[in-house]
Design an enzyme around this catalytic site. Structure first.
Site, short mmCIF file in Angstrom:
data_model
loop_
_atom_site.label_atom_id
_atom_site.label_comp_id
_atom_site.label_asym_id
_atom_site.label_seq_id
_atom_site.Cartn_x
_atom_site.Cartn_y
_atom_site.Cartn_z
N MET A 86 54.44 86.26 35.53
CA MET A 86 53.90 86.06 36.86
C MET A 86 54.93 86.50 37.90
O MET A 86 56.01 86.97 37.57
CB MET A 86 53.52 84.59 37.06
CG MET A 86 52.56 84.06 36.04
SD MET A 86 51.04 85.02 35.91
CE MET A 86 50.41 84.42 34.36
N CYS A 87 54.60 86.29 39.15
CA CYS A 87 55.47 86.67 40.26
C CYS A 87 55.22 85.68 41.39
O CYS A 87 54.46 84.73 41.25
CB CYS A 87 55.18 88.09 40.73
SG CYS A 87 55.21 89.35 39.42
#
Length: 248
Positions: A1-2
């Site tokens: 994810m980010c």
């Protein structure tokens, strides 16, 4: 994810937006509060882009952790803008860690970021990728799901599809091909921002003159609200509209 964010409003320094808040994007690179099972830190690169007046955006991307870059703090202190898109990256296993893999992705005035993951990559995306011009596939910024998502959105924009529809159609197409994907997207031209909340968190804070969309609130001040899953946000600095992303 980010983790990512987009801001439209009166000019602020990048430092005010990315470094100073108690839970800033900088802190989210090493201590995020809401990854929802998508890793623990965001140390595989970062990027920030801003619009200097009416000109095209300026972009700064690196493959290293946000906290380890000696330039960004100095740059952020002296750079102001009324339109900013920034992200810190947590690479999916097997995807490259390189400057080109970090958002924002860009073409002309457009900036794009993806917070999430495409399930079944790359096999799940073969059919959708085959619809793109071969040159676009050969010139992806990186061999990542986010770069391909940008190519899909960009292809629709080039064909004259309205930005909100381009993003919504991309999300529904990818969700159908790769169920369970997390598809929180940000798209901006410096005047309008389009955002989606699909499978991951997205928060919004709007004032009469500004809007800030972010993977997670960067402080505990009032005014933040969570965007429900399955929603698309279309916002300017003075107006916010939300709607459900219709299934195809």
């Amino acid at each position: 994810m980010c983790r990512h964010l987009a801001y439209l409003g009166p000019p602020v320094t990048l430092r005010e937006l990315l470094l100073d808040p108690p839970y800033s994007l900088s802190r989210q690179s090493w201590s995020p509060r809401d990854m929802r099972g998508g890793g623990t830190i965001n140390a595989d690169g970062f990027g920030v882009a801003w619009y200097p007046g009416d000109g095209p955006p300026v972009r700064y991307r690196r493959a290293q952790p946000f906290w380890s870059d000696s330039t960004i703090a100095e740059l952020a202190a002296v750079t102001s803008s009324g339109a900013v898109l920034a992200a810190v990256r947590s690479a999916t296993v097997g995807m490259p860690v390189a400057d080109g893999a970090a958002a924002p992705f860009a073409e002309g005035r457009w900036l794009f970021s993806h917070n999430g993951v495409v399930r079944g990559w790359p096999d799940s995306m073969v059919a959708l990728a085959a619809e793109l011009p071969i040159r676009d596939l050969l010139t992806l910024d990186a061999a990542t799901d986010s770069a391909l998502l940008w190519a899909l959105v960009r292809d629709r924009l080039r064909a004259g599809v309205a930005p909100a529809r381009a993003v919504a159609d991309t999300v529904t197409s990818v969700a159908a091909a790769a169920p369970g994907s997390r598809l929180n997207l940000l798209l901006t031209d410096g005047r309008t921002v389009i955002a989606t909340a699909v499978g991951h968190a997205l928060s919004l804070r709007a004032t009469p003159t500004s809007v800030l969309l972010a993977s997670e609130p960067h402080d505990d001040e009032p005014g933040w609200r969570q965007v429900p899953d399955g929603q698309l946000v279309q916002a300017t600095a003075t107006e916010v509209r939300q709607r459900t992303i219709a299934a195809r």
